[in-house]
Design a protein around this motif. Structure first.
Motif, PDB file in Angstrom:
ATOM      1  N   GLY A  30      79.339 115.315 -66.216  1.00 27.87           N
ATOM      2  CA  GLY A  30      78.675 115.890 -67.392  1.00 27.87           C
ATOM      3  C   GLY A  30      78.384 114.865 -68.470  1.00 27.87           C
ATOM      4  O   GLY A  30      77.968 113.735 -68.177  1.00 27.87           O
ATOM      5  N   GLU A  31      78.635 115.250 -69.709  1.00 26.57           N
ATOM      6  CA  GLU A  31      78.315 114.390 -70.858  1.00 26.57           C
ATOM      7  C   GLU A  31      79.056 113.062 -70.827  1.00 26.57           C
ATOM      8  O   GLU A  31      78.589 112.080 -71.396  1.00 26.57           O
ATOM      9  CB  GLU A  31      78.657 115.112 -72.157  1.00 26.57           C
ATOM     10  CG  GLU A  31      77.646 116.187 -72.527  1.00 26.57           C
ATOM     11  CD  GLU A  31      78.007 116.855 -73.857  1.00 26.57           C
ATOM     12  OE1 GLU A  31      78.748 116.225 -74.639  1.00 26.57           O
ATOM     13  OE2 GLU A  31      77.546 117.979 -74.080  1.00 26.57           O
ATOM     14  N   ASP A  81      77.843 109.465 -72.211  1.00 29.96           N
ATOM     15  CA  ASP A  81      78.601 108.783 -73.267  1.00 29.96           C
ATOM     16  C   ASP A  81      79.000 107.372 -72.818  1.00 29.96           C
ATOM     17  O   ASP A  81      79.091 106.458 -73.635  1.00 29.96           O
ATOM     18  CB  ASP A  81      79.867 109.589 -73.610  1.00 29.96           C
ATOM     19  CG  ASP A  81      79.517 110.900 -74.295  1.00 29.96           C
ATOM     20  OD1 ASP A  81      78.336 111.072 -74.705  1.00 29.96           O
ATOM     21  OD2 ASP A  81      80.388 111.769 -74.412  1.00 29.96           O
ATOM     22  N   TYR A  82      79.239 107.235 -71.529  1.00 24.11           N
ATOM     23  CA  TYR A  82      79.608 105.937 -70.969  1.00 24.11           C
ATOM     24  C   TYR A  82      78.386 105.026 -70.835  1.00 24.11           C
ATOM     25  O   TYR A  82      78.380 103.899 -71.358  1.00 24.11           O
ATOM     26  CB  TYR A  82      80.300 106.165 -69.623  1.00 24.11           C
ATOM     27  CG  TYR A  82      80.332 105.032 -68.622  1.00 24.11           C
ATOM     28  CD1 TYR A  82      80.468 103.691 -69.018  1.00 24.11           C
ATOM     29  CD2 TYR A  82      80.257 105.296 -67.249  1.00 24.11           C
ATOM     30  CE1 TYR A  82      80.503 102.672 -68.067  1.00 24.11           C
ATOM     31  CE2 TYR A  82      80.305 104.284 -66.302  1.00 24.11           C
ATOM     32  CZ  TYR A  82      80.417 102.970 -66.715  1.00 24.11           C
ATOM     33  OH  TYR A  82      80.460 101.953 -65.783  1.00 24.11           O
ATOM     34  N   ALA A 122      77.350 103.003 -77.619  1.00 25.60           N
ATOM     35  CA  ALA A 122      76.860 102.090 -78.659  1.00 25.60           C
ATOM     36  C   ALA A 122      76.970 100.624 -78.227  1.00 25.60           C
ATOM     37  O   ALA A 122      76.108  99.802 -78.554  1.00 25.60           O
ATOM     38  CB  ALA A 122      77.648 102.321 -79.949  1.00 25.60           C
ATOM     39  N   PHE A 123      78.026 100.306 -77.475  1.00 28.99           N
ATOM     40  CA  PHE A 123      78.197  98.937 -76.979  1.00 28.99           C
ATOM     41  C   PHE A 123      77.027  98.568 -76.059  1.00 28.99           C
ATOM     42  O   PHE A 123      76.477  97.466 -76.147  1.00 28.99           O
ATOM     43  CB  PHE A 123      79.521  98.836 -76.215  1.00 28.99           C
ATOM     44  CG  PHE A 123      79.962  97.431 -75.897  1.00 28.99           C
ATOM     45  CD1 PHE A 123      80.925  96.796 -76.674  1.00 28.99           C
ATOM     46  CD2 PHE A 123      79.428  96.736 -74.810  1.00 28.99           C
ATOM     47  CE1 PHE A 123      81.352  95.502 -76.375  1.00 28.99           C
ATOM     48  CE2 PHE A 123      79.830  95.435 -74.511  1.00 28.99           C
ATOM     49  CZ  PHE A 123      80.804  94.816 -75.298  1.00 28.99           C
ATOM     50  N   VAL A 124      76.654  99.511 -75.201  1.00 29.31           N
ATOM     51  CA  VAL A 124      75.540  99.285 -74.270  1.00 29.31           C
ATOM     52  C   VAL A 124      74.229  99.140 -75.043  1.00 29.31           C
ATOM     53  O   VAL A 124      73.407  98.256 -74.740  1.00 29.31           O
ATOM     54  CB  VAL A 124      75.449 100.455 -73.254  1.00 29.31           C
ATOM     55  CG1 VAL A 124      74.246 100.285 -72.332  1.00 29.31           C
ATOM     56  CG2 VAL A 124      76.743 100.555 -72.437  1.00 29.31           C
ATOM     57  N   ARG A 125      74.051  99.968 -76.033  1.00 26.27           N
ATOM     58  CA  ARG A 125      72.834  99.863 -76.843  1.00 26.27           C
ATOM     59  C   ARG A 125      72.782  98.525 -77.574  1.00 26.27           C
ATOM     60  O   ARG A 125      71.719  97.929 -77.746  1.00 26.27           O
ATOM     61  CB  ARG A 125      72.746 101.019 -77.840  1.00 26.27           C
ATOM     62  CG  ARG A 125      72.459 102.389 -77.162  1.00 26.27           C
ATOM     63  CD  ARG A 125      71.880 103.401 -78.143  1.00 26.27           C
ATOM     64  NE  ARG A 125      72.668 103.476 -79.375  1.00 26.27           N
ATOM     65  CZ  ARG A 125      73.737 104.267 -79.544  1.00 26.27           C
ATOM     66  NH1 ARG A 125      74.143 105.069 -78.567  1.00 26.27           N
ATOM     67  NH2 ARG A 125      74.391 104.257 -80.685  1.00 26.27           N
ATOM     68  N   GLY A 126      73.950  98.042 -77.950  1.00 24.10           N
ATOM     69  CA  GLY A 126      74.016  96.738 -78.607  1.00 24.10           C
ATOM     70  C   GLY A 126      73.646  95.588 -77.672  1.00 24.10           C
ATOM     71  O   GLY A 126      73.058  94.588 -78.097  1.00 24.10           O
ATOM     72  N   THR A 165      85.729 108.464 -68.392  1.00 21.43           N
ATOM     73  CA  THR A 165      86.264 108.558 -69.755  1.00 21.43           C
ATOM     74  C   THR A 165      86.948 107.258 -70.163  1.00 21.43           C
ATOM     75  O   THR A 165      86.835 106.809 -71.313  1.00 21.43           O
ATOM     76  CB  THR A 165      87.276 109.727 -69.833  1.00 21.43           C
ATOM     77  OG1 THR A 165      86.618 110.919 -69.375  1.00 21.43           O
ATOM     78  CG2 THR A 165      87.766 109.938 -71.249  1.00 21.43           C
ATOM     79  N   LEU A 166      87.625 106.649 -69.221  1.00 24.87           N
ATOM     80  CA  LEU A 166      88.315 105.394 -69.522  1.00 24.87           C
ATOM     81  C   LEU A 166      87.320 104.247 -69.705  1.00 24.87           C
ATOM     82  O   LEU A 166      87.601 103.285 -70.426  1.00 24.87           O
ATOM     83  CB  LEU A 166      89.346 105.094 -68.431  1.00 24.87           C
ATOM     84  CG  LEU A 166      90.524 106.095 -68.421  1.00 24.87           C
ATOM     85  CD1 LEU A 166      91.312 106.020 -67.108  1.00 24.87           C
ATOM     86  CD2 LEU A 166      91.457 105.862 -69.607  1.00 24.87           C
ATOM     87  N   GLU A 167      86.142 104.346 -69.086  1.00 24.67           N
ATOM     88  CA  GLU A 167      85.074 103.370 -69.324  1.00 24.67           C
ATOM     89  C   GLU A 167      84.590 103.476 -70.776  1.00 24.67           C
ATOM     90  O   GLU A 167      84.312 102.466 -71.427  1.00 24.67           O
ATOM     91  CB  GLU A 167      83.882 103.628 -68.388  1.00 24.67           C
ATOM     92  CG  GLU A 167      84.059 103.110 -66.966  1.00 24.67           C
ATOM     93  CD  GLU A 167      83.921 101.588 -66.876  1.00 24.67           C
ATOM     94  OE1 GLU A 167      83.637 100.932 -67.880  1.00 24.67           O
ATOM     95  OE2 GLU A 167      84.125 101.060 -65.759  1.00 24.67           O
TER      96      GLU A 167
END
Lengths: 226, 226, 226, 226
Positions: free
Chosen positions: C17-18, C22-23, C27-31, C213-215
């Motif tokens: 799901g979400e 989220d993973y 924001a880190f990936v977008r950065g 989730t841990l990622e």
């Protein structure tokens, strides 16, 4: 004379006493050397040795799980890859030439001598640490190196097992023995220090000696195929 | 003053430095002592601690797998049974009184602080030997013993957490700490000899100190429930 | 659109799901994508990711231990070797360029988010079978593949993280994702048959979702370095 | 007639074919029944069986590690405790009466048939999941229950092995077989559903049949002591 595979190996080899000679000078080995080993015995051995390599590779993988330095990881991971993606292919080729397919090999019924040996090694790793596993793995790796080296010089010119002998006399294989031996020496250094006289020494020796004894049983099993 | 749980524990406790005090004198512990800990924090802790005990029991079971003497086996097997068939029942009773059922407990979503701690302990056992696992298990067993003993004397007369404190101050629990401590001393003796100065000492200390740090994180997690 | 890494992965990805978004869109990936990720955050991530790879390699080695076919063994052994003897070297090179030595990397203090993730994966393997381990390993392998593929197209022309993106968009890395995905499909086929609706499906999904989730927690940890 | 230890056991027992009869009606068993088993064979068996129980207890401990429900944990932890802190004591007592001390037992040199069996079981647990381990553990637990029950009725009035027979015919031991059988049925239900026809069925049967075969080897080993 013993090949130079490090000082820990030299200690363990010495500590195994007669069992080491019984293993490295077994009738099966003499049969490879002088060429009198019946083909049927060799083929039985080869099939069982393929299954052995499956579990031996699993045991070396467990060694990666148990590594505590990057060098231990690199050597053990390289060994797993060499076993699974190279050495086992050699067996497959030799067996294919004898009309035995890889699926047959993978699913071959394990002899009890084979089962006892490989599962003993796995459990040494589950029960103990990296060194407990190494003590159980060493007799196979280094014993074959020692046998290969000796037989390369002493073999009958017409033994049909020259290729088998060459595999283990080969500088590449000898380099593996030396690098594993050096890794074990380092592992002893960083975990125990001076091995002789260390409280753990007897237990590690027991694992090495038991694995050596199980090697004798493995040759013995091969002879039953004749 | 540190309770007498053996000389290895004394060495490890000392080696953990401030982390040991941060763990045993954590704000959560002071809240249990003077009774100011919010009930919600205690309940969150209790639910997570049940899940912790599930994996802690698995880790003590792994210790049976890794035992090398009959005494190690007996103590570890007894501990597993005490944890699974007794201590977890206490949690279930306390939680039931608060309206939380056992199935809810078993399936509670693990906080990351909980996950990190228990799986670190399991992996210490998979990677190393019996002592590596013991170094990771000791801070919980003995830290709770030390906290229980201290709080039994210092607790506020009206703290609602007297029963929790009593569980760990209890002579039965103290006997567990002493017997585990003695077993660890024997295990060090038969595997290493003199621990101080042994090559493995630093790594074992790292495991003990990391587990201590993860205990701090566990209390911290509990406080988030308030 | 999801890349084609097999039908089991598709099912697990959907089931997460979400958490999956989220993973993979953190924001880190977008950065990394738009180049705004602070260098300090990237370096913290890189050091922790090296330690992650150490334990991730141990987990893939455990997969060899747990393999039940020769193909599973070959793929897993090849992956271990690629990770230990190649991918980790890339990290070492990048870090060396930033003045960080390999010994520093190997001995870096693990963040709790890192510890929780890798030890959770290891324990999935110890507790369950090959598939339990694969469900916990898949989010990292395939999530990075999916992120690499997407960012290769969407990345800002001047992001300083183009090389990182390239590593995972690379056809070689994509081939790994596809071959692991196909292996998982085979493993499901030979152990379960139809996964949707199988009694084990929920538990495998839990492992995949927890790893996902841990990622998220791992990226979050990286951001703290900024 | 087969005792009622659950439907999975019934399926596995049937699937083992002649091996099951060869195990439960072995010459060693007939010797216990009619009293003709030489004392020396029984003592050799007893010493090896003590070492067997050491590793069998380790395997049941591994089952706690691999449990996925609280009921599985409770039953397996109880079994470990019963084995280590009770059943092994019975062996010790019987052996002490014959002048053999516990330390001698613990350090007895394992016969290869013993080694092969116990390490095969351990590795079934390391390689697979809870059910893989149960399939390898079941033949010993339940086979002894079946033998005990049968021999309690058929034994010669003057067999000197009445006490051994009574141990396994005892309602307490029978209750263990039934509770383990019910637990296995539940474990199959929650992990596989309908076992007959499930993709995993063949592999689980292989583990059960192999363990049965190794039981035959164990009796055979005992006879060598005569």
């Amino acid at each position: 004379m013993a090949p130079n595979y490090g000082k820990t190996f030299a200690l363990w080899r010495e500590g195994a006493g007669e069992a080491w000679d019984d293993y490295t000078h077994h009738a099966f080995v003499r049969g490879l050397e002088n060429g009198t080993l019946p083909r049927a015995a060799f083929l039985l051995y080869l099939v069982q040795d393929y299954v052995f390599l499956v579990h031996f590779s699993r045991a070396w993988s467990l060694a990666v799980v148990k590594s505590e330095t990057i060098d231990e990881m690199k050597i053990c991971a390289g060994t797993v890859n060499a076993l699974v993606n190279h050495e086992m292919s050699l067996h497959v080729k030799t067996c294919a030439a004898a009309g035995i397919e890889e699926a047959t090999l993978f699913n071959a019924r394990e002899a009890v001598e084979n089962l006892a040996y490989t599962r003993f090694v796995m459990d040494a790793g589950l029960q103990g640490d990296f060194l407990d596993l190494m003590a159980a793995l060493a007799p196979c790796v280094m014993g074959y190196g020692e046998i290969g080296l000796r037989l390369a010089k002493s073999k009958a010119p017409d033994t049909p097992y020259a290729e088998w002998i060459e595999t283990y006399a080969d500088p590449d294989y000898q380099a593996v023995c030396e690098s594993v031996g050096a890794m074990i020496d380092s592992a002893v250094e960083s975990r125990i220090g001076d091995l002789s006289g260390a409280p753990r020494a007897a237990r590690l020796q027991d694992r090495f000696t038991m694995a050596t004894t199980l090697e004798i049983g493995f040759w013995q099993m091969g002879l039953k195929g004749a």
